[in-house]
Design a protein around this motif. Structure first.
Motif, PDB file in Angstrom:
ATOM      1  N   GLY A  51      48.508  24.642  30.974  1.00  0.00           N
ATOM      2  CA  GLY A  51      47.447  23.838  29.899  1.00  0.00           C
ATOM      3  C   GLY A  51      46.160  24.476  29.936  1.00  0.00           C
ATOM      4  O   GLY A  51      45.830  25.455  30.968  1.00  0.00           O
ATOM      5  N   ALA A  52      45.270  24.024  29.004  1.00  0.00           N
ATOM      6  CA  ALA A  52      43.770  24.677  28.842  1.00  0.00           C
ATOM      7  C   ALA A  52      43.058  24.215  30.204  1.00  0.00           C
ATOM      8  O   ALA A  52      43.316  23.268  30.912  1.00  0.00           O
ATOM      9  N   PRO A  53      42.308  25.280  30.812  1.00  0.00           N
ATOM     10  CA  PRO A  53      41.370  24.811  31.983  1.00  0.00           C
ATOM     11  C   PRO A  53      40.569  23.608  31.747  1.00  0.00           C
ATOM     12  O   PRO A  53      39.802  23.841  30.520  1.00  0.00           O
ATOM     13  N   ARG A  54      40.118  22.875  32.578  1.00  0.00           N
ATOM     14  CA  ARG A  54      39.381  21.821  32.310  1.00  0.00           C
ATOM     15  C   ARG A  54      37.796  22.175  33.152  1.00  0.00           C
ATOM     16  O   ARG A  54      36.840  21.481  32.524  1.00  0.00           O
ATOM     17  N   GLU A  55      38.053  22.766  34.021  1.00  0.00           N
ATOM     18  CA  GLU A  55      36.588  23.358  34.692  1.00  0.00           C
ATOM     19  C   GLU A  55      36.730  24.745  35.170  1.00  0.00           C
ATOM     20  O   GLU A  55      38.160  24.922  35.751  1.00  0.00           O
ATOM     21  N   VAL A  56      35.782  25.626  35.305  1.00  0.00           N
ATOM     22  CA  VAL A  56      35.941  26.744  36.089  1.00  0.00           C
ATOM     23  C   VAL A  56      34.758  26.840  36.890  1.00  0.00           C
ATOM     24  O   VAL A  56      33.564  26.712  36.662  1.00  0.00           O
ATOM     25  N   PHE A  57      34.948  27.136  38.280  1.00  0.00           N
ATOM     26  CA  PHE A  57      33.672  27.417  39.217  1.00  0.00           C
ATOM     27  C   PHE A  57      33.914  28.727  39.816  1.00  0.00           C
ATOM     28  O   PHE A  57      35.028  28.922  40.321  1.00  0.00           O
ATOM     29  N   VAL A  58      32.727  29.449  39.728  1.00  0.00           N
ATOM     30  CA  VAL A  58      32.688  30.757  40.257  1.00  0.00           C
ATOM     31  C   VAL A  58      31.535  30.789  41.347  1.00  0.00           C
ATOM     32  O   VAL A  58      30.343  30.423  40.947  1.00  0.00           O
ATOM     33  N   ARG A  59      31.961  31.157  42.451  1.00  0.00           N
ATOM     34  CA  ARG A  59      31.027  30.912  43.567  1.00  0.00           C
ATOM     35  C   ARG A  59      30.503  32.638  44.048  1.00  0.00           C
ATOM     36  O   ARG A  59      31.682  33.174  44.457  1.00  0.00           O
ATOM     37  N   ALA A  60      29.390  32.881  44.147  1.00  0.00           N
ATOM     38  CA  ALA A  60      29.250  34.523  44.575  1.00  0.00           C
ATOM     39  C   ALA A  60      28.195  34.064  45.617  1.00  0.00           C
ATOM     40  O   ALA A  60      27.914  33.120  46.100  1.00  0.00           O
ATOM     41  N   GLU A  61      27.560  35.305  46.029  1.00  0.00           N
ATOM     42  CA  GLU A  61      26.756  35.088  47.531  1.00  0.00           C
ATOM     43  C   GLU A  61      25.503  34.567  47.021  1.00  0.00           C
ATOM     44  O   GLU A  61      24.997  33.432  47.950  1.00  0.00           O
ATOM     45  N   ARG A  62      24.790  34.689  46.108  1.00  0.00           N
ATOM     46  CA  ARG A  62      23.414  34.178  45.640  1.00  0.00           C
ATOM     47  C   ARG A  62      23.414  33.182  44.373  1.00  0.00           C
ATOM     48  O   ARG A  62      22.504  32.730  43.953  1.00  0.00           O
ATOM     49  N   ILE A  63      24.615  33.047  43.688  1.00  0.00           N
ATOM     50  CA  ILE A  63      24.711  32.178  42.599  1.00  0.00           C
ATOM     51  C   ILE A  63      26.216  31.525  42.319  1.00  0.00           C
ATOM     52  O   ILE A  63      27.037  32.210  42.805  1.00  0.00           O
ATOM     53  N   SER A  64      26.175  30.590  42.002  1.00  0.00           N
ATOM     54  CA  SER A  64      27.411  29.787  41.498  1.00  0.00           C
ATOM     55  C   SER A  64      27.126  29.307  40.033  1.00  0.00           C
ATOM     56  O   SER A  64      26.085  29.091  39.697  1.00  0.00           O
ATOM     57  N   VAL A  65      28.406  29.287  39.384  1.00  0.00           N
ATOM     58  CA  VAL A  65      28.358  28.719  37.990  1.00  0.00           C
ATOM     59  C   VAL A  65      29.466  27.993  37.716  1.00  0.00           C
ATOM     60  O   VAL A  65      30.701  28.268  38.003  1.00  0.00           O
ATOM     61  N   PHE A  66      28.973  26.973  37.213  1.00  0.00           N
ATOM     62  CA  PHE A  66      30.459  25.770  36.760  1.00  0.00           C
ATOM     63  C   PHE A  66      30.273  25.810  35.491  1.00  0.00           C
ATOM     64  O   PHE A  66      29.458  25.744  34.495  1.00  0.00           O
ATOM     65  N   LEU A  67      31.413  26.068  34.691  1.00  0.00           N
ATOM     66  CA  LEU A  67      31.841  25.738  33.316  1.00  0.00           C
ATOM     67  C   LEU A  67      32.659  24.730  33.062  1.00  0.00           C
ATOM     68  O   LEU A  67      33.778  24.578  33.794  1.00  0.00           O
ATOM     69  N   HIS A  68      32.358  24.221  31.863  1.00  0.00           N
ATOM     70  CA  HIS A  68      33.223  22.885  31.384  1.00  0.00           C
ATOM     71  C   HIS A  68      33.131  22.873  30.103  1.00  0.00           C
ATOM     72  O   HIS A  68      32.420  23.284  29.097  1.00  0.00           O
ATOM     73  N   PRO A  69      34.483  23.332  29.548  1.00  0.00           N
ATOM     74  CA  PRO A  69      34.832  23.216  28.039  1.00  0.00           C
ATOM     75  C   PRO A  69      34.220  22.105  27.152  1.00  0.00           C
ATOM     76  O   PRO A  69      34.490  20.891  27.910  1.00  0.00           O
ATOM     77  N   ILE A  70      33.741  22.262  26.187  1.00  0.00           N
ATOM     78  CA  ILE A  70      33.302  21.237  25.347  1.00  0.00           C
ATOM     79  C   ILE A  70      34.159  21.448  23.857  1.00  0.00           C
ATOM     80  O   ILE A  70      33.908  22.177  23.199  1.00  0.00           O
TER      81      ILE A  70
END
Length: 116
Positions: free
Chosen positions: A63-82
């Motif tokens: 199924g389609a992703p509902r959330e994606v979270f990427v965590r690096a050493e100095r930055i994190s990014v949260f993605l949420h489809p709309i």
């Protein structure tokens, strides 16, 4: 839309930017507490979200992703489809609160969907 993005950045510990982007990588609206150009961040993560979506829907039949979270050493990014064409991007410091980002990010995405 801008007021929702500003509020999201203010409410989430460690958040420094929020944006709405199309899956084509074009920035729709953004707010940043820094001088970083969010156009590049949105474009790169749009490609990541498209690839993730393809893998989960076609290859894994999950199924389609509902959330994606990427965590690096100095930055994190949260993605949420709309919907089918847009997504919310929330940029955070590397050691930010994921639970808070998810809670407030989902709420913001639902409010933004009503405006798109």
């Amino acid at each position: 839309m801008l007021s929702i993005l500003k509020q999201l950045v203010g409410d989430v510990d460690g958040a420094w930017a929020a944006a709405i982007s199309g899956l084509d990588g074009l920035l729709v609206e953004s707010y940043s507490a820094t001088d970083i150009d969010l156009s590049l961040l949105a474009a790169e993560h749009a490609g990541m979200l498209r690839s993730t979506s393809q893998v989960y829907t076609q290859t894994l039949s999950g199924g389609a992703p509902r959330e994606v979270f990427v965590r690096a050493e100095r930055i994190s990014v949260f993605l949420h489809p709309i919907g089918d064409q847009f997504f919310l991007l929330l940029a955070l410091a590397g050691r930010s609160n994921l639970g808070q980002a998810r809670l407030y990010g989902r709420d913001a995405a639902h409010r933004l969907e009503a405006e798109l």
